[in-house]
Design a protein around this motif. Structure first.
Motif, PDB file in Angstrom:
ATOM      1  N   ASP A   1      60.132  50.855  55.171  1.00 13.85           N
ATOM      2  CA  ASP A   1      60.517  52.100  55.826  1.00 13.85           C
ATOM      3  C   ASP A   1      59.717  53.296  55.321  1.00 13.85           C
ATOM      4  OD1 ASP A   1      62.436  50.747  57.284  1.00 13.85           O
ATOM      5  OD2 ASP A   1      64.003  51.092  55.787  1.00 13.85           O
TER       6      ASP A   1
ATOM      7  N   ARG B   1      59.738  62.284  52.284  1.00 15.99           N
ATOM      8  CA  ARG B   1      60.869  61.987  53.154  1.00 15.99           C
ATOM      9  C   ARG B   1      62.203  62.128  52.419  1.00 15.99           C
ATOM     10  NH1 ARG B   1      60.099  58.768  57.498  1.00 15.99           N
ATOM     11  NH2 ARG B   1      62.237  59.402  57.938  1.00 15.99           N
TER      12      ARG B   1
ATOM     13  N   ARG C   1      65.242  60.997  54.505  1.00 18.57           N
ATOM     14  CA  ARG C   1      65.410  59.550  54.628  1.00 18.57           C
ATOM     15  C   ARG C   1      65.919  58.950  53.317  1.00 18.57           C
ATOM     16  NH1 ARG C   1      63.771  55.421  58.152  1.00 18.57           N
ATOM     17  NH2 ARG C   1      64.939  53.599  57.441  1.00 18.57           N
TER      18      ARG C   1
ATOM     19  N   ASP D   1      69.308  56.705  52.805  1.00 20.39           N
ATOM     20  CA  ASP D   1      69.208  55.328  52.316  1.00 20.39           C
ATOM     21  C   ASP D   1      69.935  55.119  50.996  1.00 20.39           C
ATOM     22  OD1 ASP D   1      67.761  54.611  54.497  1.00 20.39           O
ATOM     23  OD2 ASP D   1      65.799  54.688  53.519  1.00 20.39           O
TER      24      ASP D   1
END
Length: 541
Positions: free
Chosen positions: A256, A274, A277, A281
């Motif tokens: 990812d 990121r 993200r 996660d």
């Protein structure tokens, strides 16, 4: 007399360690010698071949490791007998155990070694805890270690690199508590020799010593050394052997965030780019994360959940697990990755209890005992690596349960087929048989049939050993076993029809084929009958 006095003073923890060692050893050796397949039996063959090559002067080489390399998986190359596993995982620590394997050159030796290292880790934890805690509290924390699912489950699987990490880290922390800085540096070096990514674990402890101001200079140095070790091993040392870090492991585990040939530095930059993200996660999927954390907290009376030291020490390794793309694997309590969090959890519990009283109330002891019992119960019902499948059925509907008699009866039949294989011959075998044939120069994972020998030439294996019986037992309940039967039956039949290999021995769904050898009439007849009946069964499902 001093030794006897020492044992008398610490007899309770020694009893706990002894019971743990005996039960773990019996469990793991039973599964190994019964040739019962686990989720990672193939890895046991990898390590056994690495050690076997090591005592013969070919350090860290292995065709089974080569079979997992990017060159084979993505480059359509054949496994190479000279392939260096240090390109996959940087584990020089294995040289420390080569003398033991030289004396006892068997796959089972590695399993006993693993259990011994884990047990020694529990004893080291006890003495670490005694630096700050009363004997009573230290004993309960140690009992939590021996009852922890994160300690028991991963070490019932194959031999792996993580088994010795708790021992060296607890010894490192013990040296720090006693301010024996030379011993602390020595233990740090031993940790660094275990794997390329252990710096992630040590970085958390460095953060704790730095931010808590207990040993700020040592903490800062540990943080710097951890980052330097991670970067140097993954970007400079490991690429000297093979291009695995970026093309195979990072690109797969963190798909990812990075793609293609990515370095550790590229991955760290991707995390920084990121943050949104990363934040998602770290918590999702929430259910898996919660179960994972509860599994670690339970044997410690949930103390790490409220211990700032535990959160600091476990934050880096925990984050690397939560950010992986394959979170179902990373957050599995029965796989080796969960061991990365163990040292921080237990040290965080030690620090938390050091600020409490020296004794536990009766109510606290009762609650803690209940947590330990639950942890053991959950571990047993998890049936890690199918270790206790002779007690717990692998499937209820449809019913799949192989008793101890069936397991050992089948294993004894398989051993009769291992005897004719010369020790210098090359072999390809199914996963559950690899640990028992991997003590040789060239061994492959079926259905691979070719390898590159020491002269650089491509060669066909001398023997093919396939265990269809194990797959048959699971085919009715597990689609993976059915798929492998459908895939592998034509492979073996193709070898027989081509005349390149002859069926030379057979027993209860296990077949031994030899290159450039005529078929044994009885074995061939058994193969043909087995193939027909198995196809009929598969078509009827």
């Amino acid at each position: 007399m001093r030794a006897l006095d020492w044992m008398a003073n610490h007899r309770r923890v020694l009893w706990a360690a002894g019971i743990f060692w005996v039960l773990m050893t019996l469990s793991v050796l039973n599964r190994h010698w019964a040739m019962y397949p686990s989720f990672s039996t193939h890895d046991q063959g990898i390590f056994n071949q690495i050690f076997w090559n090591g005592i013969h002067g070919q350090f860290f080489q292995g065709t089974l490791s080569s079979g997992e390399s990017a060159a084979v998986l993505f480059g359509d190359q054949v496994p190479d007998v000279t392939y260096q596993r240090l390109g996959q995982h940087f584990t020089p620590i294995h040289l420390l155990w080569l003398p033991l394997y030289y004396l006892l050159p068997h796959s089972a030796t590695l399993l006993v070694l693993q259990v011994t290292l884990v047990t020694a880790g529990g004893i080291a934890l006890y003495f670490l805890a005694r630096q700050q805690l009363s004997e009573q509290v230290a004993l309960w924390i140690t009992l939590g270690y021996f009852c922890a699912q994160a300690v028991i489950a991963p070490h019932l699987a194959n031999f792996h690199d993580f088994a010795q990490i708790p021992l060296w880290i607890f010894l490192l922390l013990l040296a720090v508590e006693r301010q024996r800085w030379g011993w602390a540096i020595a233990a740090t070096i031993l940790v660094f020799l275990c794997r390329e990514d252990v710096g992630i674990i040590l970085f958390g402890f460095g953060l704790y010593f730095l931010l808590s101001r207990r040993h700020p200079w040592f903490g800062a140095g540990l943080c710097v050394a951890s980052v330097a070790h991670l970067v140097i091993t993954t970007t400079l040392l490991m690429p000297l052997f093979s291009e695995e870090v970026g093309t195979n492991f990072l690109a797969f585990s963190y798909a990812d965030y990075v793609t293609g040939d990515a370095s550790t530095v590229d991955l760290l930059v991707a995390f920084l780019k990121r943050p949104d993200r990363v934040l998602v996660d770290l918590f999702m999927p929430l259910g898996n994360t919660v179960r994972f954390m509860l599994g670690h907290w339970l044997p410690l009376l949930f103390v790490p959940a409220i211990s700032p030291a535990a959160w600091l020490c476990t934050a880096p390794p925990l984050a690397t697990l939560l950010l992986r793309s394959d979170t179902e694997i990373a957050l599995s309590m029965q796989l080796r990755y969960t061991v990365m969090v163990v040292p921080g959890m237990f040290y965080g519990a030690v620090v938390w209890w050091s600020h409490r009283g020296p004794k536990l109330s009766r109510r606290t002891r009762s609650l803690w005992a209940a947590c330990l019992c639950l942890s053991l119960l959950f571990t047993f019902t998890l049936n890690p690596s199918r270790t206790w499948s002779f007690i717990i059925p692998d499937s209820v509907d449809p019913w799949v349960h192989l008793t101890l008699t069936k397991q050992w009866g089948h294993a004894n039949e398989v051993r009769s087929l291992l005897t004719p294989i010369p020790p210098e011959a090359s072999v390809t075998a199914t996963d559950n048989l690899l640990p028992h044939v991997s003590g040789r120069r060239a061994v492959l994972r079926f259905p691979a049939l070719q390898f590159r020998d020491d002269t650089g030439k491509t060669a066909d294996v001398d023997y093919v050993l396939v265990d269809f019986w194990q797959l048959q037992q699971y085919a009715g309940a597990f689609s993976g076993s059915r798929d492998r039967l459908r895939e592998w039956l034509p492979v073996v039949q193709g070898l027989v029809e081509s005349g390149d290999y002859g069926v030379v021995a057979a027993t209860s769904g296990v077949f031994l084929l030899q290159r450039n050898t005529p078929d044994d009439p009885t074995a061939l007849q058994e193969w043909q009958a087995f193939q027909t009946s198995t196809y009929d069964t598969l078509e009827g499902e």
